[in-house]
Design an enzyme around this catalytic site. Structure first.
Site, PDB file in Angstrom:
ATOM      1  N   TYR A  81       0.839  -1.545   0.252  1.00 59.72           N
ATOM      2  CA  TYR A  81      -0.100  -0.029  -0.287  1.00 59.72           C
ATOM      3  C   TYR A  81       0.497   1.192  -0.291  1.00 59.72           C
ATOM      4  CZ  TYR A  81      -4.116   2.623   1.857  1.00 59.72           C
ATOM      5  OH  TYR A  81      -4.677   4.380   1.469  1.00 59.72           O
ATOM      6  N   ASP A  82       1.781   0.480   0.488  1.00 56.21           N
ATOM      7  CA  ASP A  82       2.500   2.880   1.281  1.00 56.21           C
ATOM      8  C   ASP A  82       3.207   3.015  -0.365  1.00 56.21           C
ATOM      9  OD1 ASP A  82       1.358   2.118   3.380  1.00 56.21           O
ATOM     10  OD2 ASP A  82       3.572   2.221   4.585  1.00 56.21           O
ATOM     11  N   GLY A  94      -1.944   1.208  22.921  1.00 58.77           N
ATOM     12  CA  GLY A  94      -3.298   2.701  22.832  1.00 58.77           C
ATOM     13  C   GLY A  94      -2.354   3.569  22.556  1.00 58.77           C
ATOM     14  N   ASP A 147       3.123  -0.051  12.352  1.00 62.85           N
ATOM     15  CA  ASP A 147       2.376   0.776  12.779  1.00 62.85           C
ATOM     16  C   ASP A 147       2.260   1.845  13.441  1.00 62.85           C
ATOM     17  OD1 ASP A 147      -1.101   0.004  13.671  1.00 62.85           O
ATOM     18  OD2 ASP A 147      -0.025   1.959  14.712  1.00 62.85           O
TER      19      ASP A 147
END
Ligand code: NAD
Ligand code: UDP
Length: 316
Positions: free
Chosen positions: A147-148, A209, A276
């Site tokens: 994708y990138d 998170g 990520d």
């Protein structure tokens, strides 16, 4: 005079909102999609409009249209990590060949083309916020690379078509966008958290998170895209970032979704996916110098609208 506009990926989440807005403006829209992640129900209402046409076509194959087009928005490409990693080879082909074929139409028709690039071209960024001058920190061989790097190659193609052949291009780098018509199962954080909250299932936070994203509501994004497309300035090409500076961590996002949906879901922690990005927030100085960009929908309000949408979808 009304324009004829080709929107590739027009049956998808952003594409369907874009087609809807362009039709509202009185334009003629040709929506091209292979329905990989797009859905006919996203464009069901639009099909009642005589100015709307749908073509089921895979952009990895050459594009031949009966009609000349004035503008092209090239959006065809799955955007969620689950979907773009499902067939990584197809994803990079869609990015490269899709851009090549759309640029071919732009060249033939002397049409202006807007390429939907992404904040992912910055990879896991070493500068914050990310401005257009930053070249990024992208892993060329990881699971996100189809994708990138596909999007980076598509940007390269746009600029080479512009420099060598004089094609009129606009390149925008879209940051995280959310809203109604996201796929229920596409694995992106906003749809995941909302669907989990409404079903009373655990909210899955990947990693601890603390990673951040800056979220833009889809109608704001679409307005911005159209303004960038129609920005008349000699030599203007972009790339230009588009999004908001409403940066929040995934923990904060989970808290908001639980509160706004009145859910009793608990939070659980899962492994962080490979590559990520840790932080993501656009520098918007360039965008703000060319389009009005003040009255944006706050995240809480956008989330409420999106929660209502998913409540209906889950209810039916
Ligand atoms: P989406 O998956 O909902 O839409 C993509 C559309 O492209 C779908 O309708 C899909 O069926 C179609 N498509 C995929 N492969 C195709 C092919 N080979 N031929 C024809 N059609 C094909 O995703 P979205 O969120 O609406 O994203 C639209 C565009 O915006 C994508 O190019 C994406 O990379 C870009 N973008 C989105 C975001 C975001 O946060 N949503 C962020 C950055 C960039
Ligand atoms: N994420 C999460 N839980 C989920 C889905 C995603 O914590 O159920 C995280 C993901 O790891 C990333 C962020 O949310 O850090 C945004 O993910 P998304 O796939 O929506 O977009 P992208 O990573 O492409 O910005």
């Amino acid at each position: 005079m009304n324009k004829t506009i080709l929107v590739t990926g027009g049956a998808g989440f952003i594409g369907s909102h874009l087609c809807e807005k362009l039709l509202e403006m009185g334009e003629h829209v040709i929506c091209m999609d292979n329905l990989f992640t797009g859905r006919m129900e996203n464009i069901l209402e639009l099909q009642k409009n005589p100015n709307f046409a749908f073509i089921n076509h895979d952009v990895t194959e050459e594009i031949h249209l009966d009609k000349r087009v004035d503008q092209i928005y090239n959006l065809a490409c799955p955007a969620s990590p689950i979907h773009y990693q499902y067939d990584a080879i197809k994803t990079i082909k869609t990015n490269f060949l899709g851009a090549l074929h759309a640029l071919g139409v732009a060249k033939k028709d002397h049409a202006r083309i807007l390429q939907a690039s992404t904040s992912e071209v910055y990879g896991n960024p070493m500068v914050h916020p990310q401005s257009e001058e930053y070249w990024g920190n992208v892993n060329p061989i990881g699971v996100r690379s189809c994708y990138d790097e596909g999007k980076r190659a598509a940007e390269t193609l746009c600029f080479d078509y512009h420099r060598m052949l004089g094609v009129d291009i606009r390149v925008i780098r879209i940051f995280n966008t959310y809203g109604p018509r996201m796929c229920i199962n596409d694995g992106r954080v906003v749809s995941n958290f909302i669907v989990q909250a409404l079903r009373g299932e655990p909210i899955t936070i990947y990693g601890d998170g603390s990673q951040t994203r800056s979220f833009c509501f889809v109608t704001d994004l679409v307005n911005g895209m159209i303004q960038v497309m129609n920005h008349e300035e000699e030599g203007f090409t972009g790339p230009v970032n588009i999004g908001t500076q409403q940066e929040i961590s995934m923990i904060e996002l989970a808290g908001k979704v639980i509160k706004l949906s009145g859910s009793k879901s608990e939070i659980v922690y899962r492994e962080l996916p490979q590559d990520d990005p840790v932080r993501r927030k656009p520098c918007l100085d360039y965008l703000k110098s060319i389009v009005p960009w003040d009255e944006l929908i706050p995240v809480d309000r956008g989330l409420e609208t999106t929660i209502e949408y998913f409540r209906k979808v889950l209810g039916s």
